[in-house]
Scaffold this motif. Sequence first.
Motif, PDB file in Angstrom:
ATOM      1  N   GLU A  92     -16.098   4.129   8.938  1.00 61.53           N
ATOM      2  CA  GLU A  92     -15.978   4.965   8.444  1.00 61.53           C
ATOM      3  C   GLU A  92     -15.815   4.224   6.925  1.00 61.53           C
ATOM      4  O   GLU A  92     -14.937   3.127   6.632  1.00 61.53           O
ATOM      5  N   VAL A  93     -16.386   4.861   5.543  1.00 58.75           N
ATOM      6  CA  VAL A  93     -16.091   3.713   4.171  1.00 58.75           C
ATOM      7  C   VAL A  93     -15.608   4.954   3.454  1.00 58.75           C
ATOM      8  O   VAL A  93     -16.175   6.336   3.481  1.00 58.75           O
ATOM      9  N   PHE A  94     -15.016   3.947   3.081  1.00 59.21           N
ATOM     10  CA  PHE A  94     -14.227   5.094   2.668  1.00 59.21           C
ATOM     11  C   PHE A  94     -14.043   4.427   0.899  1.00 59.21           C
ATOM     12  O   PHE A  94     -13.257   3.223   0.959  1.00 59.21           O
ATOM     13  N   TRP A  95     -13.339   3.968  -0.590  1.00 61.55           N
ATOM     14  CA  TRP A  95     -12.644   3.487  -1.500  1.00 61.55           C
ATOM     15  C   TRP A  95     -11.633   4.227  -2.457  1.00 61.55           C
ATOM     16  O   TRP A  95     -11.699   5.347  -2.253  1.00 61.55           O
ATOM     17  N   GLN A  96     -11.146   3.202  -2.587  1.00 60.98           N
ATOM     18  CA  GLN A  96      -9.564   3.374  -2.640  1.00 60.98           C
ATOM     19  C   GLN A  96      -9.285   2.203  -4.155  1.00 60.98           C
ATOM     20  O   GLN A  96      -9.979   1.547  -4.322  1.00 60.98           O
ATOM     21  N   SER A  97      -8.462   3.227  -4.764  1.00 55.56           N
ATOM     22  CA  SER A  97      -7.982   1.692  -6.135  1.00 55.56           C
ATOM     23  C   SER A  97      -7.560   1.514  -5.709  1.00 55.56           C
ATOM     24  O   SER A  97      -6.407   1.312  -5.169  1.00 55.56           O
ATOM     25  N   TYR A 123      -3.764   1.420  -7.033  1.00 55.78           N
ATOM     26  CA  TYR A 123      -3.073   2.123  -6.718  1.00 55.78           C
ATOM     27  C   TYR A 123      -2.857   2.822  -5.519  1.00 55.78           C
ATOM     28  O   TYR A 123      -1.956   3.818  -5.375  1.00 55.78           O
ATOM     29  N   GLY A 124      -4.177   3.003  -4.578  1.00 60.60           N
ATOM     30  CA  GLY A 124      -4.067   3.756  -3.555  1.00 60.60           C
ATOM     31  C   GLY A 124      -4.761   5.370  -4.195  1.00 60.60           C
ATOM     32  O   GLY A 124      -5.047   5.372  -2.825  1.00 60.60           O
ATOM     33  N   GLN A 125      -5.231   5.286  -4.774  1.00 60.30           N
ATOM     34  CA  GLN A 125      -6.100   6.672  -5.380  1.00 60.30           C
ATOM     35  C   GLN A 125      -7.397   6.572  -4.249  1.00 60.30           C
ATOM     36  O   GLN A 125      -8.013   5.871  -4.552  1.00 60.30           O
ATOM     37  N   ASP A 126      -7.802   7.702  -3.701  1.00 58.20           N
ATOM     38  CA  ASP A 126      -8.829   7.695  -2.999  1.00 58.20           C
ATOM     39  C   ASP A 126      -9.754   8.256  -4.136  1.00 58.20           C
ATOM     40  O   ASP A 126      -9.914   9.355  -4.558  1.00 58.20           O
ATOM     41  N   SER A 174     -13.097   8.034  -2.858  1.00 55.81           N
ATOM     42  CA  SER A 174     -14.462   8.322  -1.816  1.00 55.81           C
ATOM     43  C   SER A 174     -14.989   9.790  -3.220  1.00 55.81           C
ATOM     44  O   SER A 174     -17.165   9.386  -1.860  1.00 55.81           O
ATOM     45  N   ASP A 175     -14.843  10.452  -2.921  1.00 54.64           N
ATOM     46  CA  ASP A 175     -15.680  11.312  -4.203  1.00 54.64           C
ATOM     47  C   ASP A 175     -15.751  11.041  -5.064  1.00 54.64           C
ATOM     48  O   ASP A 175     -16.578  11.773  -5.277  1.00 54.64           O
ATOM     49  N   GLN A 176     -15.868   9.931  -6.032  1.00 49.86           N
ATOM     50  CA  GLN A 176     -17.074   9.569  -6.938  1.00 49.86           C
ATOM     51  C   GLN A 176     -18.120   8.576  -6.083  1.00 49.86           C
ATOM     52  O   GLN A 176     -19.107   7.902  -6.909  1.00 49.86           O
ATOM     53  N   GLN A 177     -17.921   8.555  -5.704  1.00 55.74           N
ATOM     54  CA  GLN A 177     -19.033   7.730  -4.270  1.00 55.74           C
ATOM     55  C   GLN A 177     -20.452   8.243  -4.527  1.00 55.74           C
ATOM     56  O   GLN A 177     -20.821   9.756  -4.174  1.00 55.74           O
ATOM     57  N   MET A 178     -20.987   7.409  -5.022  1.00 54.03           N
ATOM     58  CA  MET A 178     -22.594   7.451  -4.833  1.00 54.03           C
ATOM     59  C   MET A 178     -23.516   6.665  -4.052  1.00 54.03           C
ATOM     60  O   MET A 178     -23.069   5.137  -3.916  1.00 54.03           O
TER      61      MET A 178
END
Length: 193
Positions: free
Chosen positions: A172-177, A179-182, A184-188
Amino acid sequence: MEKALCLYIFLSRWHFLNALFTVEVFQSLYTAEHGGNVTMGCKFPMEDQLKLELLSIIWEKKELELTKEVYQLRDGKEDLKIQHSNFQGRATLLKERLNLGQSVLQIANVKRTDAGIYRCLISYGAADYKLVTLEVKAPYREITKSSRTVQTMAGHQEWELTCQSEGYPEAEVFWQSEYGQDLSDQQMGDSSS
């Protein structure tokens, strides 16, 4: 009536005779790494010196509705005519172990599709079989990461971040700033990268 009685006696004795010949597995579960080799084995009873011409061994992989022939030794002679194409050139029997009463199957370059249940069937005067399970793992290797700035059509500069690795099961791939902000919805692009 006499034939039925003879058949009954034969069948009741046959089970007893077969009970004396018992195949045992080295272990019931094997784990192999994708691309590596695996050696699975079972042992069978024999008295004194092996009489190879009396020995038949079949290793097969059980599938949902069929079985795939992995390896066959018939009357002491290798018989690969009906070996399933998935195992050709990859599955061999370690023949030097037969004199020890061991049927040792080696599969090279293990694939994910090799995972499953295998049957080790041995006939040597009597017959018996046991089942072994093979699990195949493909652990994740080093994750490669890269970043670069790209020019958008509107003339803005944006960051492009990528990461990549190979393994199984799919991660599962997810992106986090930081500061812990998700994010993933900005992933393209491809979500499995």
